[in-house]
Design a protein around this motif. Structure first.
Motif, PDB file in Angstrom:
ATOM      1  N   ARG A  74       0.843  -1.202   0.000  1.00 29.95           N
ATOM      2  CA  ARG A  74       0.000   0.000   0.000  1.00 29.95           C
ATOM      3  C   ARG A  74       0.879   1.255   0.000  1.00 29.95           C
ATOM      4  O   ARG A  74       0.628   2.209  -0.743  1.00 29.95           O
ATOM      5  CB  ARG A  74      -0.924  -0.014   1.216  1.00 29.95           C
ATOM      6  CG  ARG A  74      -1.899   1.152   1.271  1.00 29.95           C
ATOM      7  CD  ARG A  74      -2.837   1.006   2.452  1.00 29.95           C
ATOM      8  NE  ARG A  74      -3.849  -0.007   2.202  1.00 29.95           N
ATOM      9  CZ  ARG A  74      -4.990   0.195   1.588  1.00 29.95           C
ATOM     10  NH1 ARG A  74      -5.283   1.408   1.114  1.00 29.95           N
ATOM     11  NH2 ARG A  74      -5.862  -0.775   1.425  1.00 29.95           N
ATOM     12  N   ALA A  75       1.925   1.235   0.822  1.00 36.44           N
ATOM     13  CA  ALA A  75       2.835   2.377   0.888  1.00 36.44           C
ATOM     14  C   ALA A  75       3.605   2.541  -0.417  1.00 36.44           C
ATOM     15  O   ALA A  75       3.839   3.668  -0.875  1.00 36.44           O
ATOM     16  CB  ALA A  75       3.808   2.205   2.055  1.00 36.44           C
ATOM     17  N   ILE A  77       2.616   1.628  -3.509  1.00 35.38           N
ATOM     18  CA  ILE A  77       1.722   2.148  -4.545  1.00 35.38           C
ATOM     19  C   ILE A  77       1.518   3.647  -4.360  1.00 35.38           C
ATOM     20  O   ILE A  77       1.512   4.424  -5.326  1.00 35.38           O
ATOM     21  CB  ILE A  77       0.379   1.395  -4.541  1.00 35.38           C
ATOM     22  CG1 ILE A  77       0.585  -0.056  -4.987  1.00 35.38           C
ATOM     23  CG2 ILE A  77      -0.634   2.093  -5.445  1.00 35.38           C
ATOM     24  CD1 ILE A  77      -0.655  -0.914  -4.904  1.00 35.38           C
ATOM     25  N   SER A  78       1.356   4.078  -3.117  1.00 33.15           N
ATOM     26  CA  SER A  78       1.208   5.498  -2.839  1.00 33.15           C
ATOM     27  C   SER A  78       2.440   6.272  -3.303  1.00 33.15           C
ATOM     28  O   SER A  78       2.319   7.372  -3.867  1.00 33.15           O
ATOM     29  CB  SER A  78       0.995   5.707  -1.334  1.00 33.15           C
ATOM     30  OG  SER A  78       0.902   7.082  -1.021  1.00 33.15           O
ATOM     31  N   ARG A  79       3.601   5.680  -3.104  1.00 35.95           N
ATOM     32  CA  ARG A  79       4.844   6.323  -3.558  1.00 35.95           C
ATOM     33  C   ARG A  79       4.885   6.428  -5.080  1.00 35.95           C
ATOM     34  O   ARG A  79       5.239   7.476  -5.627  1.00 35.95           O
ATOM     35  CB  ARG A  79       6.035   5.527  -3.038  1.00 35.95           C
ATOM     36  CG  ARG A  79       7.395   6.098  -3.435  1.00 35.95           C
ATOM     37  CD  ARG A  79       8.512   5.177  -2.996  1.00 35.95           C
ATOM     38  NE  ARG A  79       9.798   5.618  -3.496  1.00 35.95           N
ATOM     39  CZ  ARG A  79      10.880   4.854  -3.532  1.00 35.95           C
ATOM     40  NH1 ARG A  79      10.830   3.604  -3.084  1.00 35.95           N
ATOM     41  NH2 ARG A  79      12.024   5.331  -4.007  1.00 35.95           N
ATOM     42  N   VAL A  81       2.347   6.445  -7.184  1.00 35.81           N
ATOM     43  CA  VAL A  81       1.343   7.426  -7.614  1.00 35.81           C
ATOM     44  C   VAL A  81       1.889   8.847  -7.457  1.00 35.81           C
ATOM     45  O   VAL A  81       1.723   9.707  -8.342  1.00 35.81           O
ATOM     46  CB  VAL A  81       0.037   7.257  -6.812  1.00 35.81           C
ATOM     47  CG1 VAL A  81      -0.902   8.434  -7.040  1.00 35.81           C
ATOM     48  CG2 VAL A  81      -0.652   5.958  -7.204  1.00 35.81           C
ATOM     49  N   GLY A  82       2.570   9.098  -6.339  1.00 35.24           N
ATOM     50  CA  GLY A  82       3.144  10.419  -6.120  1.00 35.24           C
ATOM     51  C   GLY A  82       4.221  10.779  -7.130  1.00 35.24           C
ATOM     52  O   GLY A  82       4.386  11.948  -7.487  1.00 35.24           O
ATOM     53  N   ARG A  85       2.232  11.013 -10.966  1.00 35.43           N
ATOM     54  CA  ARG A  85       1.153  11.995 -11.154  1.00 35.43           C
ATOM     55  C   ARG A  85       1.641  13.290 -11.808  1.00 35.43           C
ATOM     56  O   ARG A  85       1.011  13.776 -12.769  1.00 35.43           O
ATOM     57  CB  ARG A  85       0.469  12.299  -9.823  1.00 35.43           C
ATOM     58  CG  ARG A  85      -0.695  13.286  -9.958  1.00 35.43           C
ATOM     59  CD  ARG A  85      -1.286  13.663  -8.617  1.00 35.43           C
ATOM     60  NE  ARG A  85      -2.041  12.571  -8.026  1.00 35.43           N
ATOM     61  CZ  ARG A  85      -1.826  12.086  -6.810  1.00 35.43           C
ATOM     62  NH1 ARG A  85      -0.856  12.579  -6.069  1.00 35.43           N
ATOM     63  NH2 ARG A  85      -2.575  11.118  -6.328  1.00 35.43           N
ATOM     64  N   LYS A 112      -8.978   2.784  -6.650  1.00 35.83           N
ATOM     65  CA  LYS A 112      -8.916   3.922  -5.738  1.00 35.83           C
ATOM     66  C   LYS A 112      -7.468   4.277  -5.417  1.00 35.83           C
ATOM     67  O   LYS A 112      -7.107   5.453  -5.337  1.00 35.83           O
ATOM     68  CB  LYS A 112      -9.666   3.609  -4.440  1.00 35.83           C
ATOM     69  CG  LYS A 112     -11.172   3.532  -4.579  1.00 35.83           C
ATOM     70  CD  LYS A 112     -11.805   3.179  -3.245  1.00 35.83           C
ATOM     71  CE  LYS A 112     -13.315   3.026  -3.352  1.00 35.83           C
ATOM     72  NZ  LYS A 112     -13.920   2.623  -2.045  1.00 35.83           N
ATOM     73  N   LEU A 113      -6.628   3.258  -5.242  1.00 32.86           N
ATOM     74  CA  LEU A 113      -5.226   3.498  -4.919  1.00 32.86           C
ATOM     75  C   LEU A 113      -4.497   4.171  -6.082  1.00 32.86           C
ATOM     76  O   LEU A 113      -3.567   4.950  -5.873  1.00 32.86           O
ATOM     77  CB  LEU A 113      -4.530   2.190  -4.562  1.00 32.86           C
ATOM     78  CG  LEU A 113      -4.990   1.483  -3.285  1.00 32.86           C
ATOM     79  CD1 LEU A 113      -4.185   0.212  -3.070  1.00 32.86           C
ATOM     80  CD2 LEU A 113      -4.852   2.394  -2.075  1.00 32.86           C
ATOM     81  N   SER A 117      -3.305   9.000 -10.963  1.00 34.69           N
ATOM     82  CA  SER A 117      -1.904   8.737 -11.299  1.00 34.69           C
ATOM     83  C   SER A 117      -1.639   8.675 -12.801  1.00 34.69           C
ATOM     84  O   SER A 117      -0.502   8.807 -13.242  1.00 34.69           O
ATOM     85  CB  SER A 117      -1.461   7.414 -10.672  1.00 34.69           C
ATOM     86  OG  SER A 117      -2.146   6.320 -11.280  1.00 34.69           O
TER      87      SER A 117
END
Length: 267
Positions: A74-75, A77-79, A81-82, A85, A112-113, A117
């Protein structure tokens, strides 16, 4: 085509799935790279951007824990996307999920995740293998072998769809309602899981395999005591790969002779 799959594998199921995916892609004359997201990999932002830019499709592969993806993925994927984007990088994305009983996470949660992106979820597939803890009953290897044959066919269908530009979104169903409920509790349970782990001093040989192989660097030896910390992602790698089976859960040492530790589908 060039496929890059970022994966997290606790004790081998997801690693097997991404290796099979890469093998199938290679046999069809295309390129597939599999990249571990373990802390030992230490990918820089520059390296990540380069891998994503060079790939025609980006994959995320991980086990499903109680209707959710592991915190480490999860962390990650968030990275990602950041990082992508701001570049407005439109690319196809796919998810490969391994699970033992049912996948109650679902493609909607994955979308959603990835929102905002530029990564478009074109495939979401479920690869059923087995639980990576076998302390309740011995592993049924014959059943696992049959599942692996089905999984190989599913992975080949995934590859064919990605190459043809067709969507393959699996995983919708009533199990997702259950997943929505248990996801409210799973993060807290995983966050506290490290508190259940311990080491049996009589069995431990101080080989340091648990410390060296922890994907989040959450185990350390302080003096003569092993300390488990809150970064634990509950992957069970320390439990399954301890050579003497010395890792305890809730203070219980399970006999490794009676219940062999799970070290992947081909072990």
């Amino acid at each position: 085509m060039n496929f890059t799959t970022f994966y997290f594998s606790g004790t081998g199921n997801t690693r097997w799935a991404v290796d099979e995916f890469a093998r199938i892609v290679g046999e069809k004359g295309h390129q597939a790279d599999v990249v571990s997201i373990d802390i030992q990999t230490s990918l820089t932002d520059v390296e990540l951007r380069g891998m994503i830019a060079q790939a025609d499709a980006i994959g995320f592969a991980n086990p499903i824990y109680g209707g959710d993806i592991p915190p480490i993925m999860r962390a990650f994927i968030s990275r990602v996307v950041g990082l992508v984007r701001p570049q407005k990088m439109a690319k196809s994305a796919y998810a490969i999920n391994t699970y033992g009983y049912v996948n109650a996470f679902g493609p909607t949660e994955m979308q959603k995740l990835l929102a905002g992106s530029g990564l478009i979820l074109s495939a979401y597939v479920n690869i059923r293998l087995c639980n990576n803890v076998t302390s309740s009953k011995p592993l049924d290897r014959a059943k696992l072998a049959k599942l692996m044959v089905k999984d190989q066919k599913e992975l080949e269908r995934l590859v064919d769809c990605l190459m043809a530009g067709r969507k393959r979104i699996k995983g919708h169903g009533p199990q997702l309602m259950i997943g929505a409920m248990i996801r409210k509790k799973v993060p807290e349970a995983i966050a506290k899981f490290y508190q259940t782990l311990g080491v049996d001093g009589a069995s431990c040989t101080r080989c340091m395999a648990c410390v060296e192989n922890c994907p989040t660097g959450s185990i350390r030896l302080t003096g003569n005591r092993f300390v488990f910390s809150s970064g634990c992602t509950a992957c069970m790698r320390c439990y399954n790969f301890c050579p003497t089976g010395a890792i305890t859960i809730d203070g219980v040492l399970t006999d490794p002779q009676k219940f062999p530790r799970y070290q992947g589908p081909e072990a």
